[in-house]
Write an enzyme that holds these catalytic residues in place. Structure first.
Site, PDB file in Angstrom:
ATOM      1  N   THR A  73       0.849  -1.178   0.000  1.00 36.51           N
ATOM      2  CA  THR A  73       0.000   0.000   0.000  1.00 36.51           C
ATOM      3  C   THR A  73       0.891   1.235   0.000  1.00 36.51           C
ATOM      4  OG1 THR A  73      -1.980   1.036   0.938  1.00 36.51           O
ATOM      5  CG2 THR A  73      -0.279   0.334   2.496  1.00 36.51           C
ATOM      6  N   CYS A 211      -2.879  -3.164  -2.524  1.00 32.90           N
ATOM      7  CA  CYS A 211      -3.269  -4.333  -1.734  1.00 32.90           C
ATOM      8  C   CYS A 211      -3.150  -5.628  -2.544  1.00 32.90           C
ATOM      9  CB  CYS A 211      -4.673  -4.176  -1.180  1.00 32.90           C
ATOM     10  SG  CYS A 211      -4.871  -2.670  -0.190  1.00 32.90           S
TER      11      CYS A 211
END
Length: 247
Positions: A73, A211
């Site tokens: 992320t 992600c």
């Protein structure tokens, strides 16, 4: 024993990561719980499951390998990052309910700004409808559960349920991710946490599969037409987390 809120301002990621580890390693059964709220300078963080191929071109943005769950992320200015440092045994609930409570705090924060946050089965974090961020219509890809599974003390968690398994993976059609979540639990102590996108430069997300999902769109409050300052969003998210993480 409630959460003690610490506002850290804008800080580099690595010192905070080290401080979370040190806090958790040193804590005892009597250590008060804390909630750290901050904003990071640009950084990519990789989770334990992180794969190098999900980062295309980090350029000058550092990449930090961490021990949290999940994959890659991005953190940067304009994002509120919250790190609950909690004793789960003392709180009286388990990891699944802990994740649910963090997500619920984000959902309630968004609701205060007129935005409806959604969960997606199999993909922790909070999402919004791109065509209508205020829509309360239930997502077809929302989590479901069987009657045999229990969520513990939270009736709303029981209604929401636990994500089933999908052979094709999570379905993000029509959605943008506005909050990412990644946690670590060591000796009942939690660290890492949740990041809410407020008003960011979103370009760095184009250099990764957020992600670990190719094509997953990332949004912030400003993208969907909500003009709110970082301080206001941080204050509200801190308040909601303090409330929803209480035993």
């Amino acid at each position: 024993m409630g959460l003690s809120l610490r506002r850290l301002g804008r800080v580099d990621y690595l010192p905070i990561y080290a401080a979370m580890q040190a806090f958790t390693a040193a804590r005892t059964a009597e250590t008060p719980d804390e909630l750290w709220i901050c904003e990071h300078n640009p950084v990519y963080t990789q989770g334990l499951a992180g794969k190098a191929e999900h980062i295309f071109n980090p350029a000058s943005i550092p990449v930090v390998q961490t021990n949290r769950g999940g994959q890659v992320t991005y953190h940067g200015p304009g994002q509120v990052v919250a790190y609950p440092l909690l004793d789960l045994k003392r709180a009286g609930y388990f990891i699944k309910e802990y994740v649910y409570r963090i997500e619920e705090a984000v959902i309630r924060t968004l609701a205060a700004f007129g935005v409806t946050g959604h969960r997606v089965a199999g993909a922790p974090g909070i999402y919004v409808r791109l065509d209508d961020p205020a829509s309360h219509a239930l997502l077809p890809q929302r989590p479901m559960k069987s009657e045999s599974e229990k969520w513990g003390s939270d009736p709303a968690a029981k209604r929401n349920g636990f994500p089933p398994l999908f052979s094709g993976g999570p379905n993000f059609e029509g959605l943008g991710k506005i909050a990412a979540l990644g946690i670590k639990v060591s000796r009942n102590g939690t660290y890492h946490g949740v990041a809410l996108n407020v008003a960011m430069d979103l370009e760095p997300y184009a250099r990764i599969n957020p992600c670990g999902y190719a094509g997953l769109q990332t949004v912030d409050l400003s993208t969907i037409g909500i003009c709110v300052g970082w301080d206001e969003a941080a204050e509200l998210l801190g308040h909601k987390l303090t409330r929803y993480l209480a035993p």
